[in-house]
Design a protein around this motif. Structure first.
Motif, PDB file in Angstrom:
ATOM      1  N   UNK A 131       0.834  -1.205   0.000  1.00  0.00           N
ATOM      2  CA  UNK A 131       0.000   0.000   0.000  1.00  0.00           C
ATOM      3  C   UNK A 131       0.869   1.256   0.000  1.00  0.00           C
ATOM      4  N   UNK A 132       1.890   1.270   0.834  1.00  0.00           N
ATOM      5  CA  UNK A 132       2.798   2.425   0.879  1.00  0.00           C
ATOM      6  C   UNK A 132       3.545   2.597  -0.438  1.00  0.00           C
ATOM      7  N   UNK A 133       3.982   1.486  -1.034  1.00  0.00           N
ATOM      8  CA  UNK A 133       4.709   1.567  -2.302  1.00  0.00           C
ATOM      9  C   UNK A 133       3.819   2.155  -3.403  1.00  0.00           C
ATOM     10  N   UNK A 134       2.586   1.702  -3.470  1.00  0.00           N
ATOM     11  CA  UNK A 134       1.678   2.248  -4.477  1.00  0.00           C
ATOM     12  C   UNK A 134       1.387   3.725  -4.214  1.00  0.00           C
ATOM     13  N   UNK A 135       1.348   4.118  -2.945  1.00  0.00           N
ATOM     14  CA  UNK A 135       1.124   5.537  -2.637  1.00  0.00           C
ATOM     15  C   UNK A 135       2.313   6.396  -3.067  1.00  0.00           C
ATOM     16  N   UNK A 136       3.480   5.781  -3.209  1.00  0.00           N
ATOM     17  CA  UNK A 136       4.676   6.493  -3.679  1.00  0.00           C
ATOM     18  C   UNK A 136       4.777   6.501  -5.207  1.00  0.00           C
ATOM     19  N   UNK A 137       3.816   5.895  -5.858  1.00  0.00           N
ATOM     20  CA  UNK A 137       3.797   5.923  -7.314  1.00  0.00           C
ATOM     21  C   UNK A 137       4.406   4.721  -7.990  1.00  0.00           C
ATOM     22  N   UNK A 138       4.568   3.609  -7.272  1.00  0.00           N
ATOM     23  CA  UNK A 138       5.067   2.394  -7.903  1.00  0.00           C
ATOM     24  C   UNK A 138       4.026   1.909  -8.900  1.00  0.00           C
ATOM     25  N   UNK A 139       4.494   1.545 -10.085  1.00  0.00           N
ATOM     26  CA  UNK A 139       3.593   1.084 -11.133  1.00  0.00           C
ATOM     27  C   UNK A 139       3.446  -0.431 -11.160  1.00  0.00           C
ATOM     28  N   UNK A 140       4.533  -1.141 -10.820  1.00  0.00           N
ATOM     29  CA  UNK A 140       4.539  -2.602 -10.856  1.00  0.00           C
ATOM     30  C   UNK A 140       5.282  -3.139  -9.647  1.00  0.00           C
ATOM     31  N   UNK A 141       4.858  -4.323  -9.183  1.00  0.00           N
ATOM     32  CA  UNK A 141       5.499  -5.015  -8.069  1.00  0.00           C
ATOM     33  C   UNK A 141       5.968  -6.377  -8.566  1.00  0.00           C
ATOM     34  N   UNK A 142       7.196  -6.737  -8.226  1.00  0.00           N
ATOM     35  CA  UNK A 142       7.707  -8.081  -8.457  1.00  0.00           C
ATOM     36  C   UNK A 142       7.989  -8.690  -7.090  1.00  0.00           C
ATOM     37  N   UNK A 143       7.613  -9.947  -6.922  1.00  0.00           N
ATOM     38  CA  UNK A 143       7.842 -10.630  -5.652  1.00  0.00           C
ATOM     39  C   UNK A 143       9.071 -11.524  -5.743  1.00  0.00           C
ATOM     40  N   UNK A 144       9.796 -11.581  -4.609  1.00  0.00           N
ATOM     41  CA  UNK A 144      10.958 -12.468  -4.519  1.00  0.00           C
ATOM     42  C   UNK A 144      10.490 -13.874  -4.196  1.00  0.00           C
TER      43      UNK A 144
END
Length: 119
Positions: free
Chosen positions: A89-102
């Protein structure tokens, strides 16, 4: 026109997978595992995508804030590599467009970055 990526990744295995994917997508990649140096790079040079994978979520969020406050990269596509969903949620609020999981898998990274490339 060649697209460019700044890869800020502390995990050598993930970095290798991401470099392979970026090469396959014809995206020039500059690797910079040092977060302070990466912040300086994003303040002065335009990148089409910034991919961030840090040892802690604090490192990742700090660099994303720095990137978004930069005039040259305030609208650059941002990809975060994370261990879990705890800071999504915090990452998306910072404007992250895509997430990759380890762990970063080649096929998943290729699919996500191909989608990012089309944006």
């Amino acid at each position: 026109m060649t697209l460019s990526a700044l890869l800020v990744c502390v995990d050598d295995k993930a970095a290798e997978v991401l470099r392979r994917v970026l090469k396959e997508l014809d995206i020039r990649v500059e690797s910079c595992p040092d977060f302070a140096r990466a912040a300086i790079r994003t303040a002065h040079e335009r990148f089409d995508v910034v991919i961030v994978d840090g040892a802690s979520s604090a490192d990742v969020t700090w660099l994303l804030r720095e990137t978004r406050s930069s005039r040259v990269n305030d609208a650059t596509l941002a990809v975060a590599v994370v261990n879990s969903q705890e800071s999504i949620k915090e990452l998306f609020s910072l404007g992250v467009n895509f997430i990759l999981y380890k762990p970063v898998a080649y096929e998943r990274a290729l699919s996500s970055l191909r989608a990012a490339r089309s944006v």
